[in-house]
Every structure is written in C-alpha cells, then in structure tokens.
Design a protein around this motif. Sequence first.
Motif, PDB file in Angstrom:
ATOM      1  N   ALA A  66      -3.801  -6.269  -4.997  1.00  0.00           N
ATOM      2  CA  ALA A  66      -2.853  -5.049  -5.588  1.00  0.00           C
ATOM      3  C   ALA A  66      -2.751  -3.889  -4.671  1.00  0.00           C
ATOM      4  N   LEU A  67      -4.070  -3.730  -4.058  1.00  0.00           N
ATOM      5  CA  LEU A  67      -4.083  -2.275  -3.268  1.00  0.00           C
ATOM      6  C   LEU A  67      -3.900  -2.682  -1.832  1.00  0.00           C
ATOM      7  N   ASP A  68      -3.890  -3.997  -1.324  1.00  0.00           N
ATOM      8  CA  ASP A  68      -3.807  -4.201  -0.057  1.00  0.00           C
ATOM      9  C   ASP A  68      -2.547  -3.596   0.740  1.00  0.00           C
ATOM     10  N   THR A  69      -1.340  -3.725   0.311  1.00  0.00           N
ATOM     11  CA  THR A  69      -0.320  -3.316   1.092  1.00  0.00           C
ATOM     12  C   THR A  69      -0.406  -1.752   1.161  1.00  0.00           C
ATOM     13  N   PHE A  70      -0.784  -1.031  -0.214  1.00  0.00           N
ATOM     14  CA  PHE A  70      -0.983   0.449  -0.217  1.00  0.00           C
ATOM     15  C   PHE A  70      -2.029   0.872   0.905  1.00  0.00           C
ATOM     16  N   HIS A  71      -3.047   0.320   0.910  1.00  0.00           N
ATOM     17  CA  HIS A  71      -4.162   0.618   1.731  1.00  0.00           C
ATOM     18  C   HIS A  71      -3.591   0.633   3.176  1.00  0.00           C
ATOM     19  N   ARG A  72      -3.083  -0.607   3.486  1.00  0.00           N
ATOM     20  CA  ARG A  72      -2.731  -0.605   4.804  1.00  0.00           C
ATOM     21  C   ARG A  72      -1.690   0.243   5.400  1.00  0.00           C
TER      22      ARG A  72
ATOM     23  N   TYR B 252      -5.689   3.837   4.519  1.00  0.00           N
ATOM     24  CA  TYR B 252      -7.163   3.628   4.040  1.00  0.00           C
ATOM     25  C   TYR B 252      -7.979   2.698   4.413  1.00  0.00           C
ATOM     26  N   ARG B 253      -8.306   2.840   5.508  1.00  0.00           N
ATOM     27  CA  ARG B 253      -9.291   1.599   6.004  1.00  0.00           C
ATOM     28  C   ARG B 253     -10.561   1.330   5.465  1.00  0.00           C
ATOM     29  N   HIS B 254     -11.344   2.561   5.024  1.00  0.00           N
ATOM     30  CA  HIS B 254     -12.568   2.253   4.571  1.00  0.00           C
ATOM     31  C   HIS B 254     -12.534   1.947   3.138  1.00  0.00           C
ATOM     32  N   ASP B 255     -11.512   2.321   2.282  1.00  0.00           N
ATOM     33  CA  ASP B 255     -11.201   1.937   0.991  1.00  0.00           C
ATOM     34  C   ASP B 255     -10.849   0.364   1.010  1.00  0.00           C
ATOM     35  N   ALA B 256     -10.155   0.076   1.916  1.00  0.00           N
ATOM     36  CA  ALA B 256      -9.545  -1.356   1.876  1.00  0.00           C
ATOM     37  C   ALA B 256     -10.706  -2.401   2.294  1.00  0.00           C
TER      38      ALA B 256
END
Length: 965
Positions: A699-705, A709-713
């Motif tokens: 769910a967070l993947d698109t938002f992170h990319r 937010y590379r470290h959070d991903a």
Amino acid sequence: MAPELCVLGQVELRVDGRLVEVGHARQRCVLAVLLMEANRVVTMEQLLDRVWADRLPHKARAVASNYVSRLRRVLTLAGDVAVVRRGGGYVLEVDPEAVDVHRFRRLVQQARGRDDARALALLEEAEGLWRGEPFAGLDTLWLAAVRTGLERERIAAQLDRIDVALRCGQHTEVLPELFALAERDDLDERVAAQFMLALHRTGRTADALAHYRQLRDRVVKQLGTELGITLQNLHQRILDTDPALILPSAAITSETAAGTEKPVPRQLPVPPRWFTGRSTELARLDEALTAELAEGPQPASTRSGTRAANTVVISAIGGAGGIGKTWLALAWAHRHLDRFPDGQLFVDLQGVSPTDEPMTPAVAVRGFLDALGVDPGRIPTDPEAQAALYRSLVAGKQMLIVLDNAATSKQVIPLLPGSPTCAVLVTGRIRPTSLIDRHCASYVNLGVLSPAEARALLAARLGSDRVTAEHDAVDELLELCGGYPLALSIIARIAATCPGLPLTELAAELRELGLEMLDHDIDPAASLPTVLSWSLHRLTGERRTVFALLGIAPGPDTTLPAVAALTGLPQARARKALTALEEASLLDRRPGGRFAMHGLIRDYAAATARDLPDDLRETALVRVLDFHLHTALAADRVLDPNRPVVRPDPPAPDVHPLLPADFPAATAWLTAEHATILATQRAAAALGRHHVVWHLARALDTFHRRQGYRHDALASWRAALNAADHLPDPATRSRTHRNLGRACSRLGLHVEAARHLDRALVLAVQCCDTAEQAHTRQQLAIACGQQGDDQRALDHARHAVDLYHTLDQPVWQAHALNVAGWFAARLGEFDAAREHCSAALARYRRHQHPNGEAATLDSLAFVAYRTGDHRQAVDHYHRALALFRTHGDAYEVANTLDRVGHPHAALGEHAQAHAVWQEAWRRYQEQGRDDDAERVRRQLDDLILTVASARSKKSWDRHGDAWGS
C-alpha cells in the motif's frame, strides 16, 4: 529644581512651577508612554505599538528614536529625570513622586489600612491631583485604553473617599456628590449603598427606601437579576432602624481608633529556587495583568458585552501533572509582589491529590477570612454570607489571589473577588471552561520546556561544569525526559545526591528502565507515574480505557476515526472521550485534527494498558491495524488506479476505513499518516498479523517511490519479506523479493538487489508465473542500468516486452517498451529508442496512464537531446515535468529537472538551466540523494564558470575593438 510630570490632564512638564514646552502631540504621546511605565523598560516594539499602532510612519524606528532624543534634550531641564537605553528599549528614570499618576496611586494605596482621618486626607490629596481628562488632546488606541482605566481608578478612589467620609460622620457633606453619582451610575450598587446610608443618616429614610425600590426595579428589568446580598442587608437594616447605622460601625472604629492596622496576608509559598525559562508564558501573564490594571474598576451602568465590567480578569494555567504549573504561578507572583501591596492569598484546592476530595469553596473562604484578620466571632455561619464578607474585605484592594490545583471552574467561581483591583491566578489540570467562557479568563496551556530551558534547569541543579563535561550524556537525558519538568527534576535530584555517579550511567539506566526510574515508593509527589495517576481518578471507566489504549496505539499521534476504530466506540463517544482527556491535560490537540501525548504520558498510558484484559488489548490493536491498512490501500488505489488489485482479508467488525475522494486527498492522508502507518506495520509484525505487514508494504509502495522515501521503502519491504515466509501464496514471496530488490537498487545496494531479483525470477519460473517473470525482468533491466551495464539492461527489457505481449497487457508492455527505449538511447540506438518510446507513449495515452506518459516523454526528451534537437528535448522534458508534478511524483520531478538543464544550457538558456538545476539540487537534498545532489552542485558550478568566462570574453572583445580603433 523640582520637576512635575503630569498626565492626569494635559501631558506636561513643569520645573519649579514653570511650564516647559515638550513638543508636538506625537512627541507628547511618546512621553506619556514613558511616564506610565516610569522606571520600567519600554521596548521599541511596545513604543511603536502604543504611539502609532498599525499606522507606523516610514522608518518608524528611526522616527521613534528621534522623538526620544528630543525628549532627552527637553528633560535635561528637569534635573533628576533621564531617558536611558536598557534591555532593547528605553527607561524613563524618575522619582515616582514627580509623576502625578504614580503619586496618585501611592496615595490611594497608603490610604488603605490607615485610620479614617489620615485615610480621608490622603484620598482627598490623591483626587486633587486630577486636572481633567488624562492625556487630554492625545488620541492613540493604547492611550485611550489606559485613559479608561485611569478614569476607573479615579472613580474607585472617589468611592473609597466617600466610604471613609461616611465612617467619619460626613454624610451631610457628601450627599450632594452622591446625588450626582447615583444619577450618573444608576445601576452601581456601591454608589446606591452610600447614597441610601447618607439619606438615612440625614433623616431622609423614606427617600433611601424609595431609591432601593427604584434600583431593584431597574436591575430586575434590565439585567434579569436580583440586587446583591450587601445591598439587601443594608435595606433590611434600614427597615429595622438598626441603631448601628446612625453612627460609624463600632467594629471598624474599635480597630482604627488606636491606629491599629489589619494584618496584610502574605500567604505565597517560597518561590521555586530552580525555576528556569517560561519567558513566553510569563509574558502572557504580564499582558493579562497589564490589561486588568488598565481596565480597572468600572461603574455598573457601563456593563455590557460578554464580561461584566466589575468582574476581575483571571489568568488560568493548565497542563499535565508535573509540568510546572505551580512553579510558574509562584515564580510570576513573586516577581510582581510590588503590584499587590495589600497582600497575597494562596490556597491549594486539592483538585488532584492521592486520596483527598477537592477542597470545598466554603473551607477555602474560611481560610481567607482568617488570613484577612477577621475576628472569628464576627464571621457569619452561612457560607454565602462568609463569601460575601470575603468579597467585601478585598473590595478596592490590590491583592493577588492564587487558587492552586483547582479541580473545576465550579470550585473556583465562589472564590473570585468582585473587585477589578484584584488579580486571580488559577492552576489546574482540568481546563476551566466556565472561567474561560463566562469570565473571559486568559488561559495558558503549559507545555514542556524547550531543549535550551531543560539544559538550563540541569545546569542550575548540577552546576554548569558537570553538565558541560558530560555533554553527550546530558543530551541523552534531555531527549529521554522530553523537556518534562518533573522528570528533569527527578533526574537532577538523583544526580545531585550521587555526585560521583557518571551521567552516562544515569542516562543508560533511564533508557533501560523508563518510567520505573522516575517512580518513588515513599514520596508520591516525587513519582511521575503517581502524579500522573491522580489525573485518572475522576475519569469514567470508559475514558480511562481509551487513555490506556492510546498508550499502545501505533504511531506518534492519532485521529478521531483511528481512535473510533481502536476503541470500538461510535465517533461521537470517541470524540467526547478525547475531549475529556484533552481537558484533563493528558492529551494535546494538534492541527489537522490530530491528537498526541507526551512520550512519558504515553509510556504511563501503556503501563496502565497492561491492566486491561489481554483479549481487549489485542482486539483493539487488530481494529486499528485494519483501519490503517484498508485506508492506506484505498489511498494507493487513488494514486495508481491502473495497478492490479491485491485484496487482503476484510477488516474487523466495527472498522470503517476512510475512502479518499481524489488524488490530493489520498496524498494528504498518506503524508499525514506516514509515520503512523510505518508504526502500524511494526505493530502488526509484533502481533503476528503477517498479511497486514505485507499489504501495508504494498500500500505504501507507490507513495514511497513518488516521494523518494527510499529508506522507508527498504525497511517496509524487508518487513514484508519476513512476513511473506508465513503467507501461503508462493507468488507473494516472488513479488516481495522483486520489490525489495528494487528498493535496494534505488539505494545503491547492488549486490543485495541482485540477490533478491535473481531469487524473485527463480520463484516466478518455478510457479510458471509469466507476469511476475516479466515484472522481474523489467526490474532487472533497471538494476543493470544503475550499475552501468546498459546492454544487459536492454536485453532484460526486451525480454520483458516479449513476455508482456503474450499476456495481452498493453500498459505493462508500455512500461517495458519505455525501459527498452531508454537503454537503447543510452547505447546510441536512437531509431530503435524512438520506435520503442513512441509505441509506449501511444499505449499510455490510449489507456490514460499519465505517469507512464510522463516517463516516456522524459525518455523521448533524452533521445532528442542526444541527437542534437535541444528545443524538442526542452519541450518534452517540460511536458513530462508538468505531468509528474500534477501526480505528485517528487522522485521523478527531481530526475527530470536534472536532465532538462542540459538542453537549456546547450541552447544558451543559462538562467533556465540554473533555475532547474537549483530546484533539482534542493529536491535531491530533501530526498537524501546526496550523490545526485553533489553531481548537480558541480553542474551548477560549471555553469557559473561558463557564464563568467563568456562574459569576460565579450568584455575583452569590446575593449579590443575599442583599442583597435
């Protein structure tokens, strides 16, 4: 020379009776401000506000300084008067006796407590200083407010004088004056009482009773209330022909005949020795006091608005237990003792304590009467009569009443004086809503100390040398205490009583034990958990449960919908619980509808949650995990509607996820909840809710990319990989390795990326999952390209194109075509690159995929740039930028900004190149992409050198031509 400085009329300076010209009106305004604050600093900001308000002249500070300089020259004629700079402002140094307003106030104060003859003389002298309207002829907002306050002080002094005159038997002399006052202030009960008494003593009892009836009719009709108990009692005594009314009261004359003064109460406890900081809060309390004294007493006939004119202005300090409310109140009170010469009353109302019930107002009033020196035999038995006597005794006096540790407004209101010459300071954990709503109390919500204030507190307790010597340990202690004053005091006490104990050990112990170290078995007041526990005593069971559950809820803060899910309560009941916790100073409301606890209060809440049944805690956590998961998935579907839907288990009963309506709403929710969703994933892992862990990563993947937010991903997909081992679908593990490989690749972890991507491909082949094979091939292409192997990258991309073709997935095929086109361009195969990218662009537009369209335009721009068509490159890049910006893809915005600078520079558009590279550099820094940021910084340096060199050459050519001619 004997200077006289006057404001109670025209603002004037007289020396030996001779008038000295001060200057024009605005300069007299400056003098008036300095005179009102004689011997106190007036900052430049205060001076500008009080003289000009919002109509500042051009170069206002210079104008004000010029006026002050002129005043200095004028005041040199007055001898012992000077204006000096101090503390960022100006101080008019002068003997207060030389300023009429300060001499007036001193005389009024001296009159209180003196024998009647002396008091009458002092008050008459005070009134004789008035020569008309204060600041006559001057008109500023501040002076108007102060003028009103001074007029009220004059009226109060006049009524004080009439009271004394009546006690001295001068009823005939004051009767004409009272006629005029009663006609002007026809609702003022104090004037009415004086008028009725004077009429009665001069034999006009019928007129006195008639005046009472007329006044009562007006009050009932206009105000809808009854007359006060004091006036009612006087009326009854006149009806009863009480002989004590004919002569001055025996009780009063017996006390004053021998010149005996009543005791002046000084009940304030010792000021806190280690008080530090709180400058903002102290300033707010100062402002309230200044406003109060400026308003002063008001005739009852002027009552209007939300606050009665004769109601004292109240300051209330609220905050959690141990936050320093009483310390602040005492520190402020002791700094202003000179403003309350008639005494200070203090009472601990025991609103929050280990076992005691809150003190009743009647008990507090009785204590005040004792402090005011009332003969026990004269104290009425009726509590209301006692309260009335208390208000009568403090009426007209300049007293401070500190009501500490109040439980509710209901406990405080009976203790409020009726005189605006008094000030009231209330402290308590519960927000005094009625005081704020009905009595216009100014409210100071006390928070934690700033890092600098907290360090100053430790330095004051432990010595600056010790704090400096163990700087790192102090930093950790400050972080663990979070600026909480009681926690800092406990740590300081432990360190001070163990001077040989290294602060590093103390910090390690606090880090390990947490609240347990801040506990104390013997002294409850020295235990932070115990002090906090007292705040729960008067909460309902349901609200105590909500408090406990908030302690274990994931994330640094929360919202009402999340709390409803956590507690299983309807939103209306959840909202009331949150409000109750906020008013009990256990919870802070923050912008955006968010609620948060201080870390130590949250730790205490989590400790209390251990007393809840295990199934209740786990059910609550499952509900809130499901709320965040399903809302995050809904937001992700809005961000990327073309992404395949992978459905998790349905949410728990009574969980109602949010459904963001559009792209901005989805992005805003994910941004606000980002830290909470990451915490939710960790909580789900601890609970063994493996499907929640995996679906949250997705769910967070698109938002992170898009946000970079590379470290959070990376952390999110690593958690998902651990969870995938517990999930039944083998395809899940393949997807997880692929996404984790991409996250590693973006961070330059190429060896780990290759390991995960290779594993993903093996699992996809084993499962005969063509789609997953294609996805992995495409990611392998990108990973190879990041390592500089463009040929291998192109091979993987073309393999992915072929696989997608067999699946009849045009959008997926467009992804691979664009990647293939990019690497073909990198290898110089520009015709093939255009063919691949044009095919991808057509598919993206046909299926309305704007992010894919933007990525392909970026690729086509690169082809145009590499083939020398710089104008087309710029056009393509800017169209791509517009799409990326519209859809919030901050990561790709940075990349495209970086690339578009090159064709701008090639076209000689140096300003445009500089602008886009400057923005790219800033965005790279924000996203933690340090290598990219450094590369762009070098591009900017090179661009500046290029432009400087070109300008230098042009200058040389021009001069060369000139010299040649």
